[in-house]
Design a protein around this motif. Structure first.
Motif, PDB file in Angstrom:
ATOM      1  N   ARG A  24     -12.379 -72.953 -16.088  1.00 32.01           N
ATOM      2  CA  ARG A  24     -12.041 -74.154 -15.333  1.00 32.01           C
ATOM      3  C   ARG A  24     -11.675 -75.320 -16.242  1.00 32.01           C
ATOM      4  O   ARG A  24     -10.768 -76.075 -15.960  1.00 32.01           O
ATOM      5  CB  ARG A  24     -13.227 -74.614 -14.468  1.00 32.01           C
ATOM      6  N   GLU A  53      -9.031 -62.944  -2.378  1.00 32.99           N
ATOM      7  CA  GLU A  53     -10.324 -63.622  -2.330  1.00 32.99           C
ATOM      8  C   GLU A  53     -10.813 -63.912  -3.760  1.00 32.99           C
ATOM      9  O   GLU A  53     -11.011 -62.989  -4.545  1.00 32.99           O
ATOM     10  CB  GLU A  53     -11.344 -62.736  -1.608  1.00 32.99           C
ATOM     11  N   PRO A  54     -10.986 -65.204  -4.074  1.00 30.38           N
ATOM     12  CA  PRO A  54     -11.370 -65.531  -5.453  1.00 30.38           C
ATOM     13  C   PRO A  54     -12.849 -65.263  -5.727  1.00 30.38           C
ATOM     14  O   PRO A  54     -13.640 -65.033  -4.808  1.00 30.38           O
ATOM     15  CB  PRO A  54     -11.062 -67.030  -5.556  1.00 30.38           C
ATOM     16  N   ASN A  55     -13.204 -65.308  -6.998  1.00 27.65           N
ATOM     17  CA  ASN A  55     -14.602 -65.262  -7.452  1.00 27.65           C
ATOM     18  C   ASN A  55     -15.326 -63.955  -7.112  1.00 27.65           C
ATOM     19  O   ASN A  55     -16.529 -63.955  -6.890  1.00 27.65           O
ATOM     20  CB  ASN A  55     -15.397 -66.455  -6.887  1.00 27.65           C
ATOM     21  N   HIS A  85     -11.449 -72.010 -10.950  1.00 23.93           N
ATOM     22  CA  HIS A  85     -12.311 -71.616  -9.829  1.00 23.93           C
ATOM     23  C   HIS A  85     -11.566 -70.803  -8.790  1.00 23.93           C
ATOM     24  O   HIS A  85     -12.171 -70.269  -7.874  1.00 23.93           O
ATOM     25  CB  HIS A  85     -12.949 -72.848  -9.185  1.00 23.93           C
ATOM     26  N   ARG A 141      -9.780 -71.869  -6.450  1.00 22.08           N
ATOM     27  CA  ARG A 141      -9.787 -72.547  -5.144  1.00 22.08           C
ATOM     28  C   ARG A 141      -8.928 -73.802  -5.172  1.00 22.08           C
ATOM     29  O   ARG A 141      -9.215 -74.756  -4.427  1.00 22.08           O
ATOM     30  CB  ARG A 141     -11.218 -72.953  -4.774  1.00 22.08           C
ATOM     31  N   ALA A 142      -7.919 -73.789  -6.021  1.00 25.38           N
ATOM     32  CA  ALA A 142      -7.137 -75.018  -6.220  1.00 25.38           C
ATOM     33  C   ALA A 142      -6.600 -75.564  -4.900  1.00 25.38           C
ATOM     34  O   ALA A 142      -6.485 -76.775  -4.725  1.00 25.38           O
ATOM     35  CB  ALA A 142      -5.994 -74.750  -7.193  1.00 25.38           C
ATOM     36  N   LEU A 189      -7.968 -75.988  -2.177  1.00 26.70           N
ATOM     37  CA  LEU A 189      -8.914 -76.784  -1.373  1.00 26.70           C
ATOM     38  C   LEU A 189      -9.073 -78.210  -1.887  1.00 26.70           C
ATOM     39  O   LEU A 189      -9.693 -79.047  -1.238  1.00 26.70           O
ATOM     40  CB  LEU A 189     -10.301 -76.109  -1.371  1.00 26.70           C
ATOM     41  N   GLY A 190      -8.565 -78.490  -3.075  1.00 28.08           N
ATOM     42  CA  GLY A 190      -8.811 -79.790  -3.711  1.00 28.08           C
ATOM     43  C   GLY A 190      -8.236 -80.956  -2.923  1.00 28.08           C
ATOM     44  O   GLY A 190      -7.174 -80.830  -2.314  1.00 28.08           O
ATOM     45  N   VAL A 191      -8.962 -82.067  -2.897  1.00 33.19           N
ATOM     46  CA  VAL A 191      -8.465 -83.278  -2.236  1.00 33.19           C
ATOM     47  C   VAL A 191      -8.532 -84.467  -3.182  1.00 33.19           C
ATOM     48  O   VAL A 191      -9.267 -84.454  -4.119  1.00 33.19           O
ATOM     49  CB  VAL A 191      -9.270 -83.608  -0.947  1.00 33.19           C
TER      50      VAL A 191
END
Lengths: 382, 104
Positions: B50, B75-77, B97, B99-100, B102-104
């Motif tokens: 990360r 599906e990550p992780n 991670h 999940r990029a 999902l970032g805000v």
């Protein structure tokens, strides 16, 4: 004599670290003793919240406001690793009645110097894009902040220049024939000082007993659920209006209300549960189930991520929800600095500054009377 | 001649099948973890960290260290050392991670 100093602080949690920091800065020599490691008790089991938003007007809020200022000052000399973030808090209500309660709370807090801004429902997404869409509104508290509590305690302790003795249990308090404290006995020897500060948090009652006095500190268990590392999905500390009610309640039964926040390292931390079950560390599936359900109701996006672990801690609960800060009326030379319940990280600097002022005879930053341990003497606890 | 673990335990695996790594087909055996299949294909890293974007693959191999995280079928992780390879699995190198979005 080698093993003597002006002050012995028992407890290497964040409160002990803050007492050591401010006492050494006022010119006193300090020895910190803990039976475990730094931040091995409740400090290492919290989320590191520095909150004013969850406190009703009164002495605890005064302490929190002072602490908020002091943490901001401390964030300058302490290294970045303490992860001080002035992220602000967002308290949300699910219905209009909840909003009324928040408005009333905020009105009182604003008079005490808290900054609070009402956020109508249609503006919540600007602050927290992932929030559930059906909330009634909320209040933004820009003064709320966060630190990584174990690192904050460790760096505060290092910056204090106190002597630190870890893995050494205080087994007794030494007193002169006239009753004054002269030091402590530990598993490996004695350390001398005319002042002993009880900063043992949830175990404060046990140390008080060893000193021949008493303090009714009880453990109030809480779990934190930790997600896999994520990008920033939660910007503030976000919690539901119910949390304020839970914090102030006296119930021993399991209570949960959603408290959700991100961390610089990535994982989202999910709290908060409260129950009085003694020092029982058994994982409570029911508590975790409720935390997960409430957090995903607030932030539906969390339903699709994994919770990778959970941890438990014991908040030091005093029956009137105020910490004990000050001299013990029965044992001259003994001071208490414990019983901060779930707010110890936030309240630590102001507690340390008060204790240092009492020890050095310097000016006190606020009136310590409401926190006096004398309020518990003679079974007359309010 | 070098001995292989499957010879040592006298394994008689079923017929091999295909999985993909970033779109490239490799062969896996029934019962193999994704990490084992990747290693057998000479792939040692399938995630970047990360913070520094450094390469990561299997470290402990027993599900404890979470170093071998990979994105499996979107599906990550997923811990590649624990997830059994299945025919047609699509493994993608995971950036951080994973999940990029999902970032805000």
């Amino acid at each position: 004599m080698g093993d003597s100093s002006d002050v012995i602080v028992v407890g290497a949690g964040v409160v002990g670290a803050a007492c050591a920091y401010y006492a050494t800065r006022s010119g006193l020599s300090v020895t910190v003793i803990d039976r475990g490691p730094v931040a091995g008790g409740t400090t290492g089991a919290g989320e590191g919240n520095l909150l004013v938003s969850d406190k009703e007007p009164g002495p605890e809020l005064e302490l929190a406001l002072l602490s908020t200022r002091l943490w901001r000052e401390l964030a300058e000399p302490l290294p970045l690793q303490i992860e001080y973030e002035a992220k602000g808090g967002l308290v949300v209500a699910s219905d209009p009645a909840g909003m009324d309660t928040l408005r009333e709370l905020a009105r009182g807090q604003e008079k005490a110097g808290v900054l609070a801004e009402e956020i109508p429902a249609d503006r919540l997404a600007e602050l927290e894009p992932h929030l559930a869409p059906d909330l009634a509104g909320g209040f933004h508290y820009p003064q709320d902040a966060q630190v990584q509590p174990a690192l904050a305690a460790a760096h505060l302790l290092r910056a204090s220049d106190a002597r630190i003795r870890l893995g050494e249990e205080v087994t007794g308090i030494l007193t002169a024939t006239t009753g004054e404290v002269t030091g402590v006995r530990t598993a490996t020897g004695t350390v001398h000082a005319p002042h002993v500060v009880n900063a043992t948090g949830t175990w404060g009652g046990e140390l008080a007993q060893r000193a021949g006095t008493e303090l009714p500190v009880l453990p109030r268990r809480g779990f934190v659920l930790v997600t896999e590392p994520l990008p920033r999905v939660v910007r503030h500390k976000v919690y539901a209006a119910d949390y304020v009610r839970d914090v102030a309640s006296d119930s021993a039964a399991l209570q949960t209300s959603p408290v959700v926040e991100g961390t610089p390292a990535g994982p989202v931390l999910i709290g908060a549960s409260r129950e009085r079950v003694g020092f029982d560390r058994t994982l409570s599936v029911e508590a975790l189930r409720r935390l997960a359900a409430q957090a995903t109701a607030l932030f539906p996006v969390l339903a699709g991520v994994r919770a990778v672990r959970a941890y438990a801690g014991f908040r030091p609960y005093l029956p009137d929800h105020l910490p004990a800060i000050g001299r013990d009326p029965r044992v001259p030379g003994l001071l208490h600095a414990c019983g901060h319940e779930g707010a110890g990280i936030g309240l630590a600097p102001a507690t340390g500054a008060l204790i240092a002022g009492m020890l050095s005879g310097g000016p006190l930053p606020l009136d310590p009377a409401p926190f006096s341990p004398a309020r518990f003497v003679g079974g007359a606890a309010p | 001649m070098a001995r292989t673990p499957s010879e040592l335990v006298r394994a008689e695996p079923g017929p091999p099948f295909e999985i993909t790594v970033d779109g490239r087909a490799i062969t896996a055996l029934p019962g193999q973890s994704i990490a084992a299949a990747l290693w057998c294909a000479g792939v040692l890293a399938w995630r970047s960290t990360r913070g520094g974007g450094r390469p990561r693959g299997a470290f402990c191999g027993i599900g404890q260290c979470y170093d071998c995280l990979a994105t499996v079928n979107g599906e990550p992780n997923r811990r590649a050392c624990l997830v059994p390879a299945r025919p047609g699995d699509a493994i993608t190198t995971q950036e951080g991670h994973g999940r990029a979005g999902l970032g805000v």
